[in-house]
Every structure is written in C-alpha cells, then in structure tokens.
Design a protein around this motif. Sequence first.
Motif, mmCIF file in Angstrom:
data_model
loop_
_atom_site.group_PDB
_atom_site.id
_atom_site.type_symbol
_atom_site.label_atom_id
_atom_site.label_comp_id
_atom_site.label_asym_id
_atom_site.label_seq_id
_atom_site.Cartn_x
_atom_site.Cartn_y
_atom_site.Cartn_z
ATOM 1 N N ASN A 1 0.826 -1.212 0.000
ATOM 2 C CA ASN A 1 0.000 0.000 0.000
ATOM 3 C C ASN A 1 0.859 1.259 0.000
ATOM 4 O O ASN A 1 0.551 2.228 -0.710
ATOM 5 C CB ASN A 1 -0.944 -0.001 1.200
ATOM 6 N N ILE A 2 1.931 1.260 0.807
ATOM 7 C CA ILE A 2 2.838 2.409 0.832
ATOM 8 C C ILE A 2 3.453 2.629 -0.546
ATOM 9 O O ILE A 2 3.502 3.753 -1.068
ATOM 10 C CB ILE A 2 3.947 2.208 1.884
ATOM 11 N N LYS A 3 3.917 1.538 -1.151
ATOM 12 C CA LYS A 3 4.522 1.642 -2.483
ATOM 13 C C LYS A 3 3.524 2.202 -3.493
ATOM 14 O O LYS A 3 3.861 3.090 -4.294
ATOM 15 C CB LYS A 3 5.010 0.267 -2.928
ATOM 16 N N ASN A 4 2.295 1.692 -3.457
ATOM 17 C CA ASN A 4 1.281 2.150 -4.404
ATOM 18 C C ASN A 4 0.914 3.617 -4.179
ATOM 19 O O ASN A 4 0.737 4.380 -5.144
ATOM 20 C CB ASN A 4 0.022 1.283 -4.285
ATOM 21 N N LEU A 5 0.777 4.029 -2.933
ATOM 22 C CA LEU A 5 0.401 5.412 -2.636
ATOM 23 C C LEU A 5 1.502 6.389 -3.034
ATOM 24 O O LEU A 5 1.231 7.561 -3.327
ATOM 25 C CB LEU A 5 0.074 5.556 -1.147
ATOM 26 N N LEU A 6 2.741 5.930 -3.048
ATOM 27 C CA LEU A 6 3.841 6.773 -3.533
ATOM 28 C C LEU A 6 3.867 6.822 -5.060
ATOM 29 O O LEU A 6 4.314 7.805 -5.654
ATOM 30 C CB LEU A 6 5.184 6.244 -3.018
ATOM 31 N N ARG B 1 -19.198 8.797 -9.327
ATOM 32 C CA ARG B 1 -18.412 9.818 -10.033
ATOM 33 C C ARG B 1 -16.933 9.755 -9.652
ATOM 34 O O ARG B 1 -16.289 10.770 -9.376
ATOM 35 C CB ARG B 1 -18.967 11.222 -9.761
ATOM 36 N N THR B 2 -16.417 8.551 -9.609
ATOM 37 C CA THR B 2 -15.033 8.336 -9.211
ATOM 38 C C THR B 2 -14.341 7.391 -10.178
ATOM 39 O O THR B 2 -14.977 6.745 -11.015
ATOM 40 C CB THR B 2 -14.956 7.723 -7.795
ATOM 41 N N VAL B 3 -13.021 7.313 -10.041
ATOM 42 C CA VAL B 3 -12.231 6.288 -10.724
ATOM 43 C C VAL B 3 -11.335 5.645 -9.679
ATOM 44 O O VAL B 3 -10.615 6.337 -8.955
ATOM 45 C CB VAL B 3 -11.369 6.868 -11.857
ATOM 46 N N HIS B 4 -11.390 4.321 -9.575
ATOM 47 C CA HIS B 4 -10.538 3.583 -8.645
ATOM 48 C C HIS B 4 -9.563 2.698 -9.419
ATOM 49 O O HIS B 4 -9.890 2.168 -10.487
ATOM 50 C CB HIS B 4 -11.370 2.710 -7.708
ATOM 51 N N LEU B 5 -8.378 2.538 -8.854
ATOM 52 C CA LEU B 5 -7.369 1.636 -9.395
ATOM 53 C C LEU B 5 -7.260 0.431 -8.475
ATOM 54 O O LEU B 5 -7.161 0.569 -7.249
ATOM 55 C CB LEU B 5 -6.020 2.346 -9.517
ATOM 56 N N ALA C 1 -4.367 -2.521 -1.596
ATOM 57 C CA ALA C 1 -5.761 -2.104 -1.535
ATOM 58 C C ALA C 1 -6.109 -1.176 -2.701
ATOM 59 O O ALA C 1 -5.221 -0.568 -3.300
ATOM 60 C CB ALA C 1 -6.020 -1.390 -0.209
ATOM 61 N N PRO C 2 -7.408 -1.051 -3.044
ATOM 62 C CA PRO C 2 -7.826 -0.116 -4.105
ATOM 63 C C PRO C 2 -7.427 1.314 -3.771
ATOM 64 O O PRO C 2 -7.369 1.702 -2.605
ATOM 65 C CB PRO C 2 -9.347 -0.283 -4.137
ATOM 66 N N ILE C 3 -7.168 2.094 -4.821
ATOM 67 C CA ILE C 3 -6.772 3.488 -4.672
ATOM 68 C C ILE C 3 -7.725 4.359 -5.470
ATOM 69 O O ILE C 3 -7.985 4.082 -6.645
ATOM 70 C CB ILE C 3 -5.331 3.714 -5.170
ATOM 71 N N CYS C 4 -8.244 5.409 -4.849
ATOM 72 C CA CYS C 4 -9.122 6.340 -5.556
ATOM 73 C C CYS C 4 -8.254 7.343 -6.317
ATOM 74 O O CYS C 4 -7.603 8.197 -5.724
ATOM 75 C CB CYS C 4 -10.034 7.058 -4.566
ATOM 76 N N TYR D 1 -2.072 10.188 -13.530
ATOM 77 C CA TYR D 1 -2.331 9.391 -12.335
ATOM 78 C C TYR D 1 -1.129 8.592 -11.854
ATOM 79 O O TYR D 1 -1.107 8.089 -10.733
ATOM 80 C CB TYR D 1 -3.495 8.425 -12.586
ATOM 81 N N CYS D 2 -0.113 8.466 -12.693
ATOM 82 C CA CYS D 2 1.016 7.598 -12.383
ATOM 83 C C CYS D 2 2.290 8.420 -12.294
ATOM 84 O O CYS D 2 2.656 9.132 -13.226
ATOM 85 C CB CYS D 2 1.146 6.530 -13.462
ATOM 86 N N VAL D 3 2.965 8.368 -11.153
ATOM 87 C CA VAL D 3 4.227 9.082 -10.953
ATOM 88 C C VAL D 3 5.359 8.104 -11.224
ATOM 89 O O VAL D 3 5.575 7.174 -10.458
ATOM 90 C CB VAL D 3 4.346 9.629 -9.521
ATOM 91 N N ARG D 4 6.085 8.329 -12.300
ATOM 92 C CA ARG D 4 7.162 7.416 -12.661
ATOM 93 C C ARG D 4 8.421 7.741 -11.865
ATOM 94 O O ARG D 4 8.844 8.896 -11.815
ATOM 95 C CB ARG D 4 7.481 7.518 -14.152
#
Length: 368
Positions: A66-71, A292-296, A302-305, A340-343
């Motif tokens: 989750n930490i990795k994904n949120l970063l 009215r959202t998009v989730h990954l 866990a899912p990320i909004c 949406y994606c920080v490389r």
Amino acid sequence: MDYTVETSQLKQKLLKSIYSLQVKSLTTLQSASPLLHNQRGMGMVTQHQVHQLADKAKSLCGDLDNIKNLLHYCQDNLVRQIPNPTGSRYGGVSGIHCSLDGSIYVTAESAPWVHVLSSTGYTLQALPCQQTGKGGSIFLPEDVTVTRMGMVAVADMVNEAIWIFNPHTRLSKKEWIKIRKVGSPRGIGIDSTGKILVADYAQGQVHSLALDHAFRTISVQSVPNLQGPRYISPAPRGGFVVSEECGDVKVFMSSHKLLSSLSSKYGHQFGNPAGVCVDTDGSILVADEQRRTVHLFPEHGAPICLVSTGLQRPAGMACSSSGHLFVADTVENCVKVFKYCVRPPYRPTNAGASLGASPTLGADPKQT
C-alpha cells in the motif's frame, strides 16, 4: 512538491523504517535457515508462534504494498480537458480508445462519427460512420477499439451490429464492413490474442471472435450469465475485464473461466461501474458512474481512488503507457485527462544492493 522540514523528516522516517525491516528480516533469515536445516525439530519455536509470525508478515507485506502504491500514484491531477470534436450538436462523449502511438479514438452519443485525436486533443482524422454506396445509411457507434492490424472497430447498438473500418480497400473511398449481428453490443475491445471482445448488454454475454482475411467471423465463443455488461478491456494476463451495470466488475481468464470479481477480491462496493481499462503495470482501473469516481485495483495492495472529484458522468475510459488516464465525461461533453502515475527516476535492478548503509535523504531536493 513539499520540501518542508516536517515532510523531509517523514520521508526519512519512512525510509529508515523500511530499511530496518529489510535488515532485520535478512539477518533473521541468514541465522534461521542453517539452524532449521541442521536440526531435526523446531527448537523452542511453537506452532502458534509460526502462525502468528506468518499472519503478521502477510499484514506487513500488505502495508508495504500500500505504501509503495500510494507513492506511485497521485489523485485528482487533471491536466487537460478535450472538448467533444462533434461539438454540442449530438450527445456527450461515450466511448474512447488509446492506441500505442498515443492517439485516441472517440465516439459520442447519437453521433455518426469516430474522431481520431492526438493526446492533446488535436483532430487527426474524422471517420464518418456511413455504409458505402449510393444512399448508404449512417450508423451510430457506441464504443470503439482498434485491431492489431490498425483497423477501427465499433459497436453499433441501434443496428445490433459490429462494424470494421477497412483502410486497405482498393476503392478510392474507404469502407465500413458489417462483420456480425449482435443482440445489443455496448462495449468493444481487443484481447491479448487479437480477438474482438463484445459486451452484449441485453443478452448478458461477452462474445469473443476472430476474423479471417475476408472479414468473416471465426472462432466465436460466448460467456453467458452476466448482469448488464457495459464496457470491456483485455485482462493483464489474457482474458478480459468487464463492467456490469448492476454493480460489479468481473475478471475472466483466457479460457473464459471466471477468475474473480473485484467487489469480492478487494471488498469494494461499486455504484454503477462504467469504463474499465488495464494499465501497463497490470492494474485494473474502473470508472463508477454513480459515485463519479475512478478507482485503481493493483495486483497487490488495496484499491486506490485516483479521481474523487471533477467527474459528472464518467463513461468510457482508457489509459496510456505514459501514465495518463482518459475519461469520457458525458455530461460535460469532453474527455478529461488525468496524470495518475508518478514514474520513478529509475528502477533499481538489485533490491539488496543498498544493504550496506542506512538510507538518507540528501540536500538536493530532487533526491527526495
């Protein structure tokens, strides 16, 4: 980016925490492995302690994912809006496809066109949806995709048909070819083998079909018992992902067997799932029309909004390899583009290469 002292301290604490776990786990592994191999039993370690450690390790691995994904991802980062190329004469944008070269294909409600746009919204080409020949009737594309051969394919719900635009015809005027009658085609896509996927809304099915050189359909298969299938996308490892109007998103294997539903796997509650797509990391992205959202939905974690605000009625959706998300907003009649994606600047090839020293943050803010 925030370079305050408090933020720098948090970054330092996070890196040191991860590093401590890495060092301790490696040290324990190096010590425990030879002991377990060289003695007959488990020493004084009990069964309860083993189960307890396994549960804690699973939970901790989930936290790290989750930490990795949120970063790695960012939220509500709208970078541009692309107006509907057909204007306000017809209904709002509905279907969208992003090709490997970065161009996007857009359809709109009740509009007999497929527009090909650059990633910045410049119109590259407009394909009129009209049968060839004198007095050829028009048709209204519901959704759009592009085949491996570069041919545009659309779902025509009104005429219950799938059409292919053939740019290689010998005729001076390019033509649309009706390849198959389908009960109620709504979403369309291409799977990893090049077959056309069609979401049949009224029949509650997904059809998979291939084309021969004469544009005849072959190898037709159907997946039944779906609840109002709407949009469809190829799955990360073959198969497909399909959204159901009644509140779920299902993942099927290449064998067409059900692999999972996202609501069950992630414990996520949908309103009305609409557009779906899969990015280069294998994550599944879902637009929720009601919320009215998009989730990954990542493979691990866990899912990320990704989009929590700014959408009125999301419909079709596509993502690019550059980390951009294209969402068709029917009410505002435009395509909204989100970053949406920080490389990361680099991906280390050896995860254990940094064990020699504790990680620190340098004075250069670029390193934070």
